[in-house]
Design a protein around this motif. Structure first.
Motif, short mmCIF file in Angstrom:
data_model
loop_
_atom_site.label_atom_id
_atom_site.label_comp_id
_atom_site.label_asym_id
_atom_site.label_seq_id
_atom_site.Cartn_x
_atom_site.Cartn_y
_atom_site.Cartn_z
N ALA A 105 46.34 36.99 32.80
CA ALA A 105 46.01 37.17 34.05
C ALA A 105 47.24 36.76 34.96
N THR A 106 48.14 35.96 34.55
CA THR A 106 49.16 35.45 35.01
C THR A 106 50.37 36.37 35.15
N ILE A 107 50.69 37.19 34.03
CA ILE A 107 51.92 37.68 33.55
C ILE A 107 52.18 38.75 34.78
N PRO A 108 51.32 39.51 35.45
CA PRO A 108 51.80 40.56 36.25
C PRO A 108 52.42 39.82 37.44
N LEU A 109 52.08 38.48 37.84
CA LEU A 109 52.59 37.88 38.98
C LEU A 109 54.04 37.26 38.61
N VAL A 110 53.97 37.04 37.08
CA VAL A 110 55.37 36.61 36.75
C VAL A 110 56.58 37.61 36.63
N ASP A 111 55.94 38.77 36.63
CA ASP A 111 56.85 40.21 36.58
C ASP A 111 57.24 40.33 37.94
N ARG A 112 56.37 40.00 38.81
CA ARG A 112 56.61 40.36 40.28
C ARG A 112 57.70 39.25 41.03
N GLU A 113 57.47 38.12 40.49
CA GLU A 113 58.09 36.72 41.17
C GLU A 113 59.45 36.72 40.12
N GLU A 114 59.62 36.91 39.18
CA GLU A 114 60.75 36.83 38.28
C GLU A 114 61.12 35.31 38.00
N ILE A 115 59.99 34.58 37.38
CA ILE A 115 60.32 33.06 37.35
C ILE A 115 60.11 33.05 35.87
N PRO A 116 61.06 32.62 35.19
CA PRO A 116 60.93 32.23 33.73
C PRO A 116 59.82 31.38 33.48
N TYR A 117 58.88 32.09 32.57
CA TYR A 117 57.47 31.66 32.22
C TYR A 117 57.56 31.40 30.60
N PRO A 119 54.18 45.17 25.31
CA PRO A 119 55.61 45.27 25.47
C PRO A 119 56.43 44.04 26.04
N VAL A 120 57.76 43.81 25.87
CA VAL A 120 58.20 42.81 26.51
C VAL A 120 58.30 42.84 27.96
N HIS A 121 58.09 41.62 28.62
CA HIS A 121 58.00 41.27 29.88
C HIS A 121 59.16 40.53 30.17
N PRO A 122 60.11 40.73 31.14
CA PRO A 122 61.64 40.14 31.22
C PRO A 122 61.52 38.51 31.19
N TYR A 123 60.43 38.11 31.80
CA TYR A 123 60.71 36.77 32.08
C TYR A 123 59.59 35.90 31.49
N VAL A 124 58.82 36.45 30.44
CA VAL A 124 57.88 35.88 29.65
C VAL A 124 58.29 35.54 28.23
N PHE A 125 58.28 34.41 27.87
CA PHE A 125 58.67 34.02 26.38
C PHE A 125 57.55 33.00 25.95
#
Length: 387
Positions: free
Chosen positions: A110-122, A134-140
């Motif tokens: 539920a949080t990942i769309p917000l991470v994608d938008r805010e571009e905060i390392p998660y 698929p890979v989300h740029p800031y999600v590890f």
């Protein structure tokens, strides 16, 4: 400390440090938010995450921080509810250099769309495959993925010449669904047929029908994908059912929080865990040193060995700290790029993140164990594969 609402929890572990500047940034604290399940169904997982995250932060700060900057940790309880995880992220995003995510897969997704938008390392402490495929740029992701656990189990089944496996999984858990899908997708590669396949929901308490179906089949083992209370109930009822085929569990049960309530019913069960859970059995080397660092500190502070979820939290902080150090500061894009090029050995194993792999762990760092005397003991299969 900023003011928060009565239902939110803030934990500050550091104040501003003194010294020079790092990476062109003023020498202030590194602000890390943590979303964690401290109440609700997944609090047994979250409480261990939180303890180990706090422990890792304390150790880093005691050693002088990262580039002279200490870490300030702010904690929010998602109450084991995805909508509360979203609220927690929105609380944290404006004042966090990075965020460590919930152990509950549904909350993380539920949080990942917000991470994608805010571009905060998660840094995610839950293993659902959808976070990185698929890979989300800031999600590890820190734990081995559900699909990786599925592959490790299939490797074990193949080695033991088990070709017919019954499966029971929680349809309301993203972790369990991903695990089942991983089995389903990869089983043919290992000569394994799945069936019967049984579904249940997190709120279920009676599982007799599952055992009846398994008993009337030719299954050689039953693999359970579940988190929280259902795993304990199924294990107890399985022991009383008279079935004599192996019960196979996953990393979600790799904790005293499962072993203690399950009690003698868990004896003899097969369980896949992080190698760190059976660190006492590892050969000397870099991995064992990393495991021993956590085990000694955690046991000294809390009085018992770190479970799977503590391995995840501690490893997550170590990964983030290494990325911040490599990036020379907390610029979000530089930290993300540092994570994508990071190789690091932690209590969970050796991570090799890349631009196309934001999970970083392979089946080499999953141990297949049995439960003996209320402890996890690696099988000969696992010992032969230890890194």
């Amino acid at each position: 400390m900023r003011r928060i609402g009565p239902l939110l929890l803030t934990l500050t572990l550091a104040t501003a440090a003194c010294g020079g500047e790092t990476g062109g940034e003023s020498n202030d604290v590194i602000k890390v938010g943590q979303i964690v399940s401290l109440t609700g169904n997944y609090s047994p997982l979250g409480s261990e995450n939180q303890k180990s995250v706090a422990l890792a932060v304390e150790k880093i700060n005691a050693a002088g921080g990262i580039g002279g900057r200490t870490i300030e940790l702010t904690v929010r309880d998602d109450k084991s509810l995805p909508d509360q995880a979203v609220l927690a992220f929105n609380e944290l995003k404006g004042d966090s250099d990075a965020i460590i995510g919930s152990p509950f897969s549904n909350s993380a997704l539920a949080t990942i769309p917000l991470v994608d938008r805010e571009e905060i390392p998660y840094i995610s402490l839950t293993p659902a495959d959808e976070q990185v495929n698929p890979v989300h740029p800031y999600v590890f992701v820190v734990p081995a993925l559900s699909g990786t656990y599925a592959q490790a189990a299939l490797e074990y089944f193949q080695a033991k010449k088990l070709t017919k496996i019954a499966v029971a999984y929680d349809t309301k858990s993203s972790y369990a669904v991903a695990g089942f899908k991983g089995l389903q997708t990869k089983a043919p590669e290992y000569g394994v047929t799945l069936g019967p396949v049984e579904q249940f929901q997190t709120t279920a308490t009676e599982f007799g029908a599952i055992f009846t179906h398994v008993r009337s089949s030719d299954a050689q083992a039953l693999m359970l994908w579940a988190t929280g209370a259902p795993a304990v109930a199924i294990t107890k009822q399985y022991a009383a059912s008279g079935l004599d085929i192996p019960l196979v569990l996953t990393g979600s049960q790799a904790s005293k929080l499962f072993l203690e309530p399950a009690g003698p019913a868990a004896e003899g069960a097969t369980i896949a865990t992080s190698v760190g859970v059976v660190g006492d059995h590892l050969p000397a080397g870099e991995l064992k040193t990393a495991v021993d660092e956590l085990t000694s500190a955690f046991t000294a502070k809390y009085g018992y060995p770190p479970p799977q979820f503590a391995q995840d939290g501690y490893s997550g902080v170590k990964l983030l700290a290494a990325a911040v150090e490599k990036a020379g500061g907390t610029d979000p894009k530089k930290v993300r790029d540092a994570l994508e090029g990071l190789t690091l050995t932690t209590p969970n194993g050796t991570y090799r993140y890349s631009a196309t792999d934001h999970s970083g762990l392979t089946t080499a760092f999953i141990s297949i164990n049995t439960i003996e005397g209320g402890t996890f003991v690696p099988t000969d299969f696992a010992k032969g594969r230890f890194p």
